[in-house]
Design a protein around this motif. Sequence first.
Motif, PDB file in Angstrom:
ATOM      1  N   LEU A 156      -3.682  -1.477 -12.262  1.00  0.00           N
ATOM      2  CA  LEU A 156      -4.933  -2.231 -12.376  1.00  0.00           C
ATOM      3  C   LEU A 156      -4.951  -3.010 -13.693  1.00  0.00           C
ATOM      4  O   LEU A 156      -5.338  -4.182 -13.740  1.00  0.00           O
ATOM      5  N   ARG A 157      -4.492  -2.375 -14.755  1.00  0.00           N
ATOM      6  CA  ARG A 157      -4.461  -3.024 -16.068  1.00  0.00           C
ATOM      7  C   ARG A 157      -3.498  -4.217 -16.083  1.00  0.00           C
ATOM      8  O   ARG A 157      -3.778  -5.242 -16.714  1.00  0.00           O
ATOM      9  N   LEU A 158      -2.368  -4.099 -15.380  1.00  0.00           N
ATOM     10  CA  LEU A 158      -1.425  -5.219 -15.315  1.00  0.00           C
ATOM     11  C   LEU A 158      -2.103  -6.463 -14.760  1.00  0.00           C
ATOM     12  O   LEU A 158      -1.826  -7.584 -15.188  1.00  0.00           O
ATOM     13  N   ILE A 217       1.574  -9.739  -4.862  1.00  0.00           N
ATOM     14  CA  ILE A 217       1.878  -8.298  -4.890  1.00  0.00           C
ATOM     15  C   ILE A 217       0.938  -7.602  -5.872  1.00  0.00           C
ATOM     16  O   ILE A 217       0.346  -6.566  -5.565  1.00  0.00           O
ATOM     17  N   LEU A 218       0.769  -8.202  -7.056  1.00  0.00           N
ATOM     18  CA  LEU A 218      -0.074  -7.585  -8.081  1.00  0.00           C
ATOM     19  C   LEU A 218      -1.540  -7.560  -7.648  1.00  0.00           C
ATOM     20  O   LEU A 218      -2.241  -6.567  -7.865  1.00  0.00           O
ATOM     21  N   ALA A 219      -2.008  -8.630  -7.017  1.00  0.00           N
ATOM     22  CA  ALA A 219      -3.404  -8.685  -6.564  1.00  0.00           C
ATOM     23  C   ALA A 219      -3.690  -7.588  -5.536  1.00  0.00           C
ATOM     24  O   ALA A 219      -4.738  -6.935  -5.572  1.00  0.00           O
ATOM     25  N   ILE A 220      -2.743  -7.372  -4.630  1.00  0.00           N
ATOM     26  CA  ILE A 220      -2.911  -6.326  -3.610  1.00  0.00           C
ATOM     27  C   ILE A 220      -2.797  -4.944  -4.255  1.00  0.00           C
ATOM     28  O   ILE A 220      -3.584  -4.036  -3.957  1.00  0.00           O
ATOM     29  N   ALA A 221      -1.820  -4.776  -5.145  1.00  0.00           N
ATOM     30  CA  ALA A 221      -1.596  -3.477  -5.797  1.00  0.00           C
ATOM     31  C   ALA A 221      -2.792  -3.053  -6.634  1.00  0.00           C
ATOM     32  O   ALA A 221      -3.138  -1.868  -6.700  1.00  0.00           O
ATOM     33  N   LYS A 226       0.822  -1.216   0.000  1.00  0.00           N
ATOM     34  CA  LYS A 226       0.000   0.000   0.000  1.00  0.00           C
ATOM     35  C   LYS A 226       0.853   1.261   0.000  1.00  0.00           C
ATOM     36  O   LYS A 226       0.573   2.218  -0.733  1.00  0.00           O
ATOM     37  N   SER A 227       1.910   1.253   0.798  1.00  0.00           N
ATOM     38  CA  SER A 227       2.783   2.422   0.912  1.00  0.00           C
ATOM     39  C   SER A 227       3.497   2.740  -0.403  1.00  0.00           C
ATOM     40  O   SER A 227       3.528   3.889  -0.848  1.00  0.00           O
ATOM     41  N   VAL A 228       4.037   1.703  -1.054  1.00  0.00           N
ATOM     42  CA  VAL A 228       4.769   1.924  -2.315  1.00  0.00           C
ATOM     43  C   VAL A 228       3.804   2.336  -3.432  1.00  0.00           C
ATOM     44  O   VAL A 228       4.104   3.233  -4.225  1.00  0.00           O
ATOM     45  N   VAL A 229       2.638   1.703  -3.484  1.00  0.00           N
ATOM     46  CA  VAL A 229       1.638   2.062  -4.504  1.00  0.00           C
ATOM     47  C   VAL A 229       1.184   3.509  -4.301  1.00  0.00           C
ATOM     48  O   VAL A 229       1.088   4.286  -5.263  1.00  0.00           O
ATOM     49  N   ALA A 230       0.915   3.887  -3.049  1.00  0.00           N
ATOM     50  CA  ALA A 230       0.468   5.256  -2.758  1.00  0.00           C
ATOM     51  C   ALA A 230       1.513   6.280  -3.184  1.00  0.00           C
ATOM     52  O   ALA A 230       1.174   7.328  -3.756  1.00  0.00           O
ATOM     53  N   GLU A 231       2.766   5.970  -2.942  1.00  0.00           N
ATOM     54  CA  GLU A 231       3.854   6.878  -3.340  1.00  0.00           C
ATOM     55  C   GLU A 231       3.919   7.013  -4.859  1.00  0.00           C
ATOM     56  O   GLU A 231       4.070   8.108  -5.401  1.00  0.00           O
ATOM     57  N   ALA A 232       3.770   5.891  -5.559  1.00  0.00           N
ATOM     58  CA  ALA A 232       3.826   5.893  -7.024  1.00  0.00           C
ATOM     59  C   ALA A 232       2.659   6.671  -7.629  1.00  0.00           C
ATOM     60  O   ALA A 232       2.836   7.448  -8.576  1.00  0.00           O
ATOM     61  N   ASP A 239      -5.352  -1.780  -4.153  1.00  0.00           N
ATOM     62  CA  ASP A 239      -4.935  -0.491  -3.580  1.00  0.00           C
ATOM     63  C   ASP A 239      -5.026   0.636  -4.607  1.00  0.00           C
ATOM     64  O   ASP A 239      -5.388   1.767  -4.266  1.00  0.00           O
ATOM     65  N   SER A 240      -4.725   0.339  -5.864  1.00  0.00           N
ATOM     66  CA  SER A 240      -4.839   1.335  -6.937  1.00  0.00           C
ATOM     67  C   SER A 240      -6.281   1.774  -7.112  1.00  0.00           C
ATOM     68  O   SER A 240      -6.578   2.964  -7.282  1.00  0.00           O
ATOM     69  N   THR A 241      -7.189   0.803  -7.057  1.00  0.00           N
ATOM     70  CA  THR A 241      -8.619   1.100  -7.180  1.00  0.00           C
ATOM     71  C   THR A 241      -9.072   2.016  -6.053  1.00  0.00           C
ATOM     72  O   THR A 241      -9.779   3.012  -6.278  1.00  0.00           O
ATOM     73  N   VAL A 242      -8.669   1.694  -4.826  1.00  0.00           N
ATOM     74  CA  VAL A 242      -9.042   2.484  -3.656  1.00  0.00           C
ATOM     75  C   VAL A 242      -8.482   3.909  -3.766  1.00  0.00           C
ATOM     76  O   VAL A 242      -9.193   4.894  -3.499  1.00  0.00           O
ATOM     77  N   LEU A 243      -7.227   4.033  -4.175  1.00  0.00           N
ATOM     78  CA  LEU A 243      -6.589   5.352  -4.285  1.00  0.00           C
ATOM     79  C   LEU A 243      -7.287   6.243  -5.315  1.00  0.00           C
ATOM     80  O   LEU A 243      -7.269   7.465  -5.199  1.00  0.00           O
ATOM     81  N   ALA A 244      -7.913   5.611  -6.315  1.00  0.00           N
ATOM     82  CA  ALA A 244      -8.643   6.380  -7.333  1.00  0.00           C
ATOM     83  C   ALA A 244     -10.078   6.686  -6.901  1.00  0.00           C
ATOM     84  O   ALA A 244     -10.835   7.294  -7.651  1.00  0.00           O
TER      85      ALA A 244
END
Length: 326
Positions: free
Chosen positions: A60-62, A123-127, A42-48, A130-135
Amino acid sequence: MAQSMSLLLVLCLFAFVPLCFSANLYPQFYDHSCPKAQEIVKSVVAEAVAKETRMAASLLRLSFHDCFVQGCDASLFLDSSGTIVSEKRSVPNANSARGFEVIDAIKSALEKECPNTVSCADILAIAARDSTVLAGGPSWEVPLGRRDSTGASLSGSNNNIPAPNNTFQTILTKFKRQGLDLVDLVALSGSHTIGDSRCTSFRQRLYNQSGNGQPDFSLDQSYAAQLRSRCPRSGGDQNLFFLDYVSPTKFDNYYYKNILASKGLLNSDEVLFTKNEASRALVQKYAENNEAFIQQFAKSMLKMTSITPLTGSRGQIRKNCRKVNS
């Protein structure tokens, strides 16, 4: 864990879902072996995403592009080497799939925290969640325990991933092959509420939809004129356009409202409304009811990210997501 497994039994009783034959995936998989795993992702995705809003859609597309090929096994991350020909070279991914460096950063952080423990597939499943939530989209508990493949499938990537110019029936068939249904197709297409598409992905709609030199007249013509200004007949292949021009960085139901207004960017968006009655009804439903869309998207993502995972002793936990362990 008992509560999660009982929920799983309920899901299996009332619907065919990949979780039913992936019962060894569960959200608490790393609670003891790597308790900070989800926090680190979550932390690394949020930073990105803070650096580049578009990255949420890219991650999400990946997830889609990995799970539709051999299941959710991180085969997409493998670079070409030895006998492996990378899926990154396929038509759906070349000059298009991105975000691999974010996955690398997450993997590096997790290897420091708990070496040889968290798979690239997890990692991808969580990312993706987390990407969906951040949007601004929904959250869901991610079942974990996937392992990583030791091979890739270039042909699977070329053949299994729906293309922007596929017919409705072809797209639905590709979803059904993965154990996903028409509801999943319409809901998961809603991921196009965020992110961009390249000119090359929809050019035919502007100039030569049916091979007769005519544009696609199901596309709103004032919108088409705007698109032509930056997507010429030739050149500009990589020029980017919002998939949802109204709220391109917000996870909401404007994607469906745009389709109702004949302003779905891709042909694969528009055919959801024009080529099938059941699909058309769902587009209308989600356009009118954001909550219905949000809830179904989370359910369909749970199904999609649980397609034929490698578990138990199958596959491996890659130390580097880009290459098989030596």
